[in-house]
Scaffold this active site. Structure first.
Site, PDB file in Angstrom:
ATOM      1  N   LYS A 240       1.979  -4.005  -0.081  1.00  0.00           N
ATOM      2  CA  LYS A 240       2.738  -3.941   1.181  1.00  0.00           C
ATOM      3  C   LYS A 240       4.083  -4.663   1.026  1.00  0.00           C
ATOM      4  CE  LYS A 240       1.269  -6.371   4.803  1.00  0.00           C
ATOM      5  NZ  LYS A 240       2.079  -7.286   5.595  1.00  0.00           N
TER       6      LYS A 240
ATOM      7  N   ASP B 275       1.097  -1.919   7.164  1.00  0.00           N
ATOM      8  CA  ASP B 275       0.667  -3.191   7.754  1.00  0.00           C
ATOM      9  C   ASP B 275      -0.357  -2.888   8.850  1.00  0.00           C
ATOM     10  OD1 ASP B 275       2.059  -2.296   9.963  1.00  0.00           O
ATOM     11  OD2 ASP B 275       3.195  -4.138  10.252  1.00  0.00           O
TER      12      ASP B 275
END
Ligand code: SF4
Length: 218
Positions: A112, A130
């Site tokens: 991420k 996320d």
């Protein structure tokens, strides 16, 4: 749905403040379990004190911890930042690499974080899964996967590559403002006609309008 979100959030962008890839990498590490707003309060003093990977690598740990304390988990985050900076110095001449494979090998840098840095500091399209992105992709009916890497791969098939970074921003913005984890503002949502999850939050327009958080979150 992405087209409607594009019209709804024409200025969607990364809500972390930064001026170079190293700053974004540090800010993204700090943003774990913390709001972007809080990170943006902390980073001006941090970025003024540490201007290069060498400076983070040689940082006095107690001093660094104190500067980032209010972002939470500051001991672990200080360890990640120092370890990441040492790896940058050892393996990349002190520069942040612009490739996913290199970024994810840095201490404290997951997929991420790597995609945030690639998409926003290097202009390389990246999907940032996320908590908001994951929740919305499921509510939108885009995927039933729960593993972030699988979600990323499914969405990559649905959305043109050039849009990956901006689609990520748009989903995150919509998740922060309208499609909340608890009590999404369905009655005030521009996606009502298309969203298979319409109705999981209040549909009454007046009631839903009160749930919308206008932002900005930075
Ligand atoms: S209709 Fe409701 S569930 Fe669907 S995107 Fe909008 S707020 Fe989220």
């Amino acid at each position: 749905m992405d087209r409607i979100l594009t019209e709804t959030y024409p200025d969607a962008h990364c809500e972390l403040d930064f001026s170079n890839p190293l700053e974004l990498l540090v800010a993204t590490i700090l943003s774990a379990q913390c709001t972007d707003k809080r990170v943006n309060i902390v980073t001006p003093a941090l970025f003024a004190k540490y201007r290069a990977a060498e400076e983070y690598a040689g940082a006095d740990r107690a001093e660094l911890e104190e500067l980032i304390r209010s972002t939470g988990f500051y001991r672990a985050k200080a360890g990640s930042i120092i370890g990441m900076a040492q790896a940058l110095c050892d393996r990349h001449g002190g520069e942040v690499p612009g490739r996913l494979d290199d970024l994810v090998k840095l201490p404290g840098v997951g997929r991420k974080t790597a995609n945030v840095v690639l998409g926003n500091a290097f202009g390389v399209p990246g999907i940032t899964v996320d908590t908001h992105f994951q929740r919305l992709a499921q509510r939108f009916g885009w995927t039933t996967e729960t593993d972030p890497v699988k979600v990323e791969h499914v969405v990559a098939e649905l959305i043109p590559r050039r849009d990956w970074t901006m689609t990520s921003h748009r989903l995150i913005w919509h998740g922060r403002r309208v499609c909340h984890a608890r009590r999404p503002a369905c009655g005030a949502c521009p996606l009502t006609a298309l969203c298979p999850s319409y109705g999981i939050g209040p549909t009454d327009p007046a009631q839903a309008a009160k749930l919308v958080r206008p932002g900005p979150f930075s």
